[in-house]
Design an enzyme around this catalytic site. Structure first.
Site, PDB file in Angstrom:
ATOM      1  N   LYS A 104       0.868  -1.183   0.000  1.00 30.75           N
ATOM      2  CA  LYS A 104       0.000   0.000   0.000  1.00 30.75           C
ATOM      3  C   LYS A 104       0.897   1.223   0.000  1.00 30.75           C
ATOM      4  O   LYS A 104       2.022   1.177   0.497  1.00 30.75           O
ATOM      5  CB  LYS A 104      -0.877   0.031   1.254  1.00 30.75           C
ATOM      6  CG  LYS A 104      -2.064   0.956   1.148  1.00 30.75           C
ATOM      7  CD  LYS A 104      -3.183   0.337   0.344  1.00 30.75           C
ATOM      8  CE  LYS A 104      -4.457   1.131   0.420  1.00 30.75           C
ATOM      9  NZ  LYS A 104      -5.575   0.377  -0.092  1.00 30.75           N
TER      10      LYS A 104
HETATM   11  P1  NAD Z   1     -12.831   7.419  -3.824  1.00 26.39           P
HETATM   12  O1  NAD Z   1     -11.777   8.452  -3.688  1.00 26.39           O
HETATM   13  O2  NAD Z   1     -13.337   7.046  -5.167  1.00 26.39           O
HETATM   14  O3  NAD Z   1     -14.104   7.812  -2.933  1.00 26.39           O
HETATM   15  C1  NAD Z   1     -14.006   8.141  -1.570  1.00 26.39           C
HETATM   16  C2  NAD Z   1     -15.345   8.720  -1.124  1.00 26.39           C
HETATM   17  O4  NAD Z   1     -15.281   8.984   0.282  1.00 26.39           O
HETATM   18  C3  NAD Z   1     -15.693  10.047  -1.788  1.00 26.39           C
HETATM   19  O5  NAD Z   1     -17.085  10.112  -1.994  1.00 26.39           O
HETATM   20  C4  NAD Z   1     -15.255  11.078  -0.745  1.00 26.39           C
HETATM   21  O6  NAD Z   1     -15.931  12.305  -0.865  1.00 26.39           O
HETATM   22  C5  NAD Z   1     -15.642  10.346   0.516  1.00 26.39           C
HETATM   23  N1  NAD Z   1     -14.929  10.835   1.708  1.00 26.39           N
HETATM   24  C6  NAD Z   1     -13.635  11.166   1.820  1.00 26.39           C
HETATM   25  N2  NAD Z   1     -13.371  11.607   3.061  1.00 26.39           N
HETATM   26  C7  NAD Z   1     -14.531  11.544   3.737  1.00 26.39           C
HETATM   27  C8  NAD Z   1     -14.924  11.874   5.067  1.00 26.39           C
HETATM   28  N3  NAD Z   1     -14.048  12.367   5.923  1.00 26.39           N
HETATM   29  N4  NAD Z   1     -16.210  11.649   5.410  1.00 26.39           N
HETATM   30  C9  NAD Z   1     -17.093  11.152   4.529  1.00 26.39           C
HETATM   31  N5  NAD Z   1     -16.790  10.834   3.267  1.00 26.39           N
HETATM   32  C10 NAD Z   1     -15.528  11.028   2.883  1.00 26.39           C
HETATM   33  O7  NAD Z   1     -12.246   6.131  -3.052  1.00 26.39           O
HETATM   34  P2  NAD Z   1     -12.715   4.621  -3.207  1.00 26.39           P
HETATM   35  O8  NAD Z   1     -11.839   3.966  -4.214  1.00 26.39           O
HETATM   36  O9  NAD Z   1     -14.194   4.565  -3.366  1.00 26.39           O
HETATM   37  O10 NAD Z   1     -12.286   4.029  -1.798  1.00 26.39           O
HETATM   38  C11 NAD Z   1     -13.109   4.140  -0.646  1.00 26.39           C
HETATM   39  C12 NAD Z   1     -12.655   3.139   0.405  1.00 26.39           C
HETATM   40  O11 NAD Z   1     -12.695   1.812  -0.149  1.00 26.39           O
HETATM   41  C13 NAD Z   1     -11.220   3.314   0.899  1.00 26.39           C
HETATM   42  O12 NAD Z   1     -11.151   2.912   2.239  1.00 26.39           O
HETATM   43  C14 NAD Z   1     -10.434   2.343   0.045  1.00 26.39           C
HETATM   44  O13 NAD Z   1      -9.218   1.945   0.648  1.00 26.39           O
HETATM   45  C15 NAD Z   1     -11.424   1.190  -0.012  1.00 26.39           C
HETATM   46  N6  NAD Z   1     -11.244   0.258  -1.136  1.00 26.39           N
HETATM   47  C16 NAD Z   1     -11.265   0.710  -2.433  1.00 26.39           C
HETATM   48  C17 NAD Z   1     -11.134  -0.222  -3.455  1.00 26.39           C
HETATM   49  C18 NAD Z   1     -11.229   0.180  -4.901  1.00 26.39           C
HETATM   50  O14 NAD Z   1     -11.280  -0.718  -5.755  1.00 26.39           O
HETATM   51  N7  NAD Z   1     -11.279   1.455  -5.244  1.00 26.39           N
HETATM   52  C19 NAD Z   1     -10.936  -1.584  -3.166  1.00 26.39           C
HETATM   53  C20 NAD Z   1     -10.932  -1.986  -1.821  1.00 26.39           C
HETATM   54  C21 NAD Z   1     -11.100  -1.054  -0.818  1.00 26.39           C
END
Ligand code: NAD
Length: 434
Positions: A104
């Site tokens: 990561k």
């Molecule tokens: P992203 O950047 O596409 O979306 C993140 C979302 O969270 C956005 O809507 C943002 O506005 C919101 N956000 C950010 N800070 C915030 C806060 N303080 N309070 C409320 N909302 C908040 O990211 P993503 O890819 O959707 O990832 C989200 C989570 O899922 C992370 O924990 C990431 O590690 C995990 N994840 C993502 C993937 C993937 O394939 N993208 C896979 C596994 C896990």
């Protein structure tokens, strides 16, 4: 407790349940590489600006296989948090039977404050620095999108990595990163973008249908859903859960600026249109405003935290009214909160299982890019990709349910046990050859 401590506690709990030997536990709690760097990138006004970058490799027993994990662009990126997520990535890969070690990393930057040109300059600098230290590569370290990054940024990584080896005859550069755009020459795979949100619905459905775990919740007819985070994971989950369970009502969603609520159910497609038109979900027609804290404590059946870590803690766990927490984000619940939720009979479906769809489809993408023969890799059409993902996630969920029943433990501990039991014999045989 830090996020890293939270993950170490979870590894230790699983190790205790299965009497894991001390040496393997020590190895599981260690790191193969910790890299930090001050990146200097050019800004639009001609100045140079410095950003902290981090990349971590967790220990892996898989010799000659890459480390795998997201690249995050967020102001809170730091070494400790990335270490926590690198361990979780290993656990997730082993749980899904993927022979990868966890990684990561990211850059401490707020992407919203920067132009596309500046973000591209930062990304290219990151690739340069990682490549100079021989960190990147299709068989060394294969990044993927995470918070604040997306297919466009993954494509910049691919391009820069290829540019740096222009003189070499190698067609496999696309395998250096996953989550790339789909289209001629990019090397992305249909279904990767949707995979994490889709996988969450597969795991949820399997657990709801299980006679031991889900029955109590099904009897209650779960129907209302609240989602924190409306990015890649949260927004895709919102769309797929409505497709899979049309009777469900998504009553609230939020992003970093706050949330929207409608007790009768939000129209997700209209909400996405509103965000496209205005840049925000806020003030969408037929919605009331709600804060992120209020969303977490809403009276609903399923709460899906899909934004950041440590949002359900000992401070608010007692006020959570959801019956089921489906973790889309990595590390949204602390171990202290887990205990309170357990006492309150809230079922937690853990991140390492619930959000493993992304890394699984990343494996399909990487294997296709490199021409690796693996019978699990599906044809490159969305329906084939998602249907193979569904088979693999259902199989892993079944295993976790069985282990939970066998050890009379919760789904999180069971998921850690399932993963560690797969990797432990490999670590032991690696000790013999090291
Ligand atoms: P992203 O950047 O596409 O979306 C993140 C979302 O969270 C956005 O809507 C943002 O506005 C919101 N956000 C950010 N800070 C915030 C806060 N303080 N309070 C409320 N909302 C908040 O990211 P993503 O890819 O959707 O990832 C989200 C989570 O899922 C992370 O924990 C990431 O590690 C995990 N994840 C993502 C993937 C993937 O394939 N993208 C896979 C596994 C896990």
């Amino acid at each position: 407790m830090s996020q890293l401590n939270n993950v170490l506690v979870r590894v230790e709990n699983a190790a205790k349940t299965i009497n894991l030997d001390r040496q393997t536990l020590d190895t599981l709690q260690g790191f193969k590489m910790v890299w930090t760097c001050d990146l200097e990138a050019g800004m639009d006004d001609g100045s140079l600006r410095r950003f902290k970058a981090v990349r971590i490799w967790h220990r892996s027993p898989h010799v000659d296989q890459p480390h795998k994990g997201g690249i995050r662009f967020h102001p809170a990126v730091n070494e400790e948090m990335m270490k926590a997520h690198a361990i979780e990535m290993s656990i997730k890969c082993w749980l899904m039977n993927l022979a990868w070690g966890g990684a990561k990393g990211g850059v401490a930057i707020d992407p919203v404050q920067h132009s596309i040109r500046e973000l591209k300059a930062v990304t290219e600098k990151l690739v340069d620095e990682m490549d100079e230290r021989n960190i990147l590569g299709p068989f060394r370290d294969v990044p993927a999108p995470d918070v604040g990054t997306n297919p466009k940024i993954m494509n910049w990584i691919r391009q820069r990595y290829a540019q740096r080896r222009r003189h070499m005859e190698d067609t496999h550069f696309a395998g250096v990163v996953t989550g790339k755009p789909v289209g001629y020459g990019f090397g992305g795979l249909l279904g990767r973008n949707e995979a994490t949100g889709y996988g969450m619905t597969v795991v949820l459905e399997r657990i709801l249908r299980d006679s031991k775990f889900g029955d109590a919740y099904l009897r209650h007819n779960p129907s209302t859903v609240a989602i924190m985070g409306f990015g890649n994971v949260g927004a895709h989950f919102a769309q797929f859960i409505k497709e899979k369970f049309p009777i469900f009502k998504i009553i609230a969603v939020s992003d970093i600026n706050g949330g929207v609520f409608n007790q009768e159910g939000l129209n997700i497609h209209k909400l996405i249109e509103h965000r496209e038109a205005t840049g925000s979900i806020l003030n969408a027609p037929a919605t009331e405003s709600i804060s992120n804290d209020e969303l977490l404590e809403l009276n609903c059946d399923i709460l899906a935290p899909a934004a950041l870590e440590k949002v359900i803690t000992s401070d608010n766990a007692d006020r959570i009214k959801a019956k089921i927490i489906l973790e889309g984000a990595n590390g949204p619940t602390t171990p202290e909160a887990d205990e309170i939720l357990r006492l309150n009979n809230v079922l937690v479906i853990p991140d390492i299982l619930a959000n493993a769809g992304g890394v699984t489809v990343s494996f399909f993408e990487w294997a296709r890019n490199l021409g690796i023969k693996d019978e699990r890799v599906p044809l490159a059409y969305t329906e084939h990709v998602l249907s193979r993902l569904s088979e693999m996630m259902t199989a892993s969920t079944d295993e976790v349910i069985n282990i939970a029943q066998r050890h009379k433990t919760d789904l999180r501990n069971a998921a850690y046990i399932t993963a560690i039991q797969r990797a432990a014999p490999l670590f032991r045989s690696k000790h013999l050859t090291d």
